[in-house]
Scaffold this motif. Structure first.
Motif, PDB file in Angstrom:
ATOM      1  N   GLU A   9       5.912   0.805   6.696  1.00 44.36           N
ATOM      2  CA  GLU A   9       4.743  -0.020   6.209  1.00 44.36           C
ATOM      3  C   GLU A   9       5.051  -1.296   6.783  1.00 44.36           C
ATOM      4  O   GLU A   9       3.886  -2.034   6.926  1.00 44.36           O
ATOM      5  N   VAL A  10       6.045  -1.848   6.957  1.00 42.32           N
ATOM      6  CA  VAL A  10       6.357  -3.090   7.504  1.00 42.32           C
ATOM      7  C   VAL A  10       5.698  -3.261   8.962  1.00 42.32           C
ATOM      8  O   VAL A  10       4.915  -4.137   9.396  1.00 42.32           O
ATOM      9  N   ASN A  11       5.854  -2.016   9.687  1.00 43.53           N
ATOM     10  CA  ASN A  11       5.521  -2.155  11.155  1.00 43.53           C
ATOM     11  C   ASN A  11       3.915  -2.287  11.014  1.00 43.53           C
ATOM     12  O   ASN A  11       3.271  -2.646  11.819  1.00 43.53           O
ATOM     13  N   SER A  36      -8.178  -0.980   6.340  1.00 40.47           N
ATOM     14  CA  SER A  36      -9.418  -0.349   5.860  1.00 40.47           C
ATOM     15  C   SER A  36     -10.084  -0.076   7.118  1.00 40.47           C
ATOM     16  O   SER A  36     -10.964   1.225   7.296  1.00 40.47           O
ATOM     17  N   ASP A  37     -10.681  -1.047   7.966  1.00 41.35           N
ATOM     18  CA  ASP A  37     -11.582  -1.108   8.831  1.00 41.35           C
ATOM     19  C   ASP A  37     -11.214   0.152   9.990  1.00 41.35           C
ATOM     20  O   ASP A  37     -11.894   0.925  10.606  1.00 41.35           O
ATOM     21  N   THR A  38      -9.755   0.024  10.335  1.00 46.20           N
ATOM     22  CA  THR A  38      -9.112   0.971  11.171  1.00 46.20           C
ATOM     23  C   THR A  38      -8.991   2.468  10.756  1.00 46.20           C
ATOM     24  O   THR A  38      -9.260   3.430  11.560  1.00 46.20           O
ATOM     25  N   MET A  39      -8.947   2.554   9.562  1.00 43.46           N
ATOM     26  CA  MET A  39      -8.834   4.009   8.888  1.00 43.46           C
ATOM     27  C   MET A  39      -9.794   4.951   9.497  1.00 43.46           C
ATOM     28  O   MET A  39      -9.529   6.106   9.704  1.00 43.46           O
ATOM     29  N   GLU A  46      -0.661  11.750   8.539  1.00 43.28           N
ATOM     30  CA  GLU A  46       0.180  10.993   8.189  1.00 43.28           C
ATOM     31  C   GLU A  46       0.076   9.333   8.284  1.00 43.28           C
ATOM     32  O   GLU A  46       0.469   8.558   7.241  1.00 43.28           O
ATOM     33  N   MET A  47      -0.733   9.060   9.254  1.00 43.13           N
ATOM     34  CA  MET A  47      -1.144   7.777   9.189  1.00 43.13           C
ATOM     35  C   MET A  47      -2.117   7.306   8.293  1.00 43.13           C
ATOM     36  O   MET A  47      -2.352   6.077   7.771  1.00 43.13           O
ATOM     37  N   ILE A  48      -3.120   8.155   8.107  1.00 42.37           N
ATOM     38  CA  ILE A  48      -4.199   7.901   6.792  1.00 42.37           C
ATOM     39  C   ILE A  48      -3.361   7.629   5.456  1.00 42.37           C
ATOM     40  O   ILE A  48      -3.537   6.729   4.800  1.00 42.37           O
ATOM     41  N   GLU A  49      -2.222   8.692   5.297  1.00 43.95           N
ATOM     42  CA  GLU A  49      -1.397   8.353   3.794  1.00 43.95           C
ATOM     43  C   GLU A  49      -0.845   7.192   4.197  1.00 43.95           C
ATOM     44  O   GLU A  49      -0.777   6.449   3.160  1.00 43.95           O
TER      45      GLU A  49
END
Length: 75
Positions: A9-11, A36-39, A46-49
């Protein structure tokens, strides 16, 4: 609330804490908007979650709490 974020999360947050991104928004809001824009471009579940989890956790923080935290990417 426990405000400790995971390394992952920090990364993710640290990617979006650059000073030049969306200067019209506060830091916390900049990060939320950036994630949000990148999602919409993410295909990895896993990245979406992770992104959704970070957005929820950031929404639970106040701007002051966010400002008092340090987000440095782990290597």
């Amino acid at each position: 609330m426990n405000n400790k974020f995971t390394v992952e999360e920090v990364n993710l947050i640290s990617i979006f804490t650059e000073e030049d991104a969306a200067p019209d928004l506060g830091s916390r809001e900049k990060v939320i908007k950036g994630i949000s824009d990148t999602m919409e471009h993410l295909e990895d579940d896993e990245m979406i979650e992770l992104s959704l989890r970070v957005i929820v956790r950031l929404n639970d923080l106040t701007n002051q709490e966010f400002a008092e935290m340090e987000f440095v990417a782990a290597e």
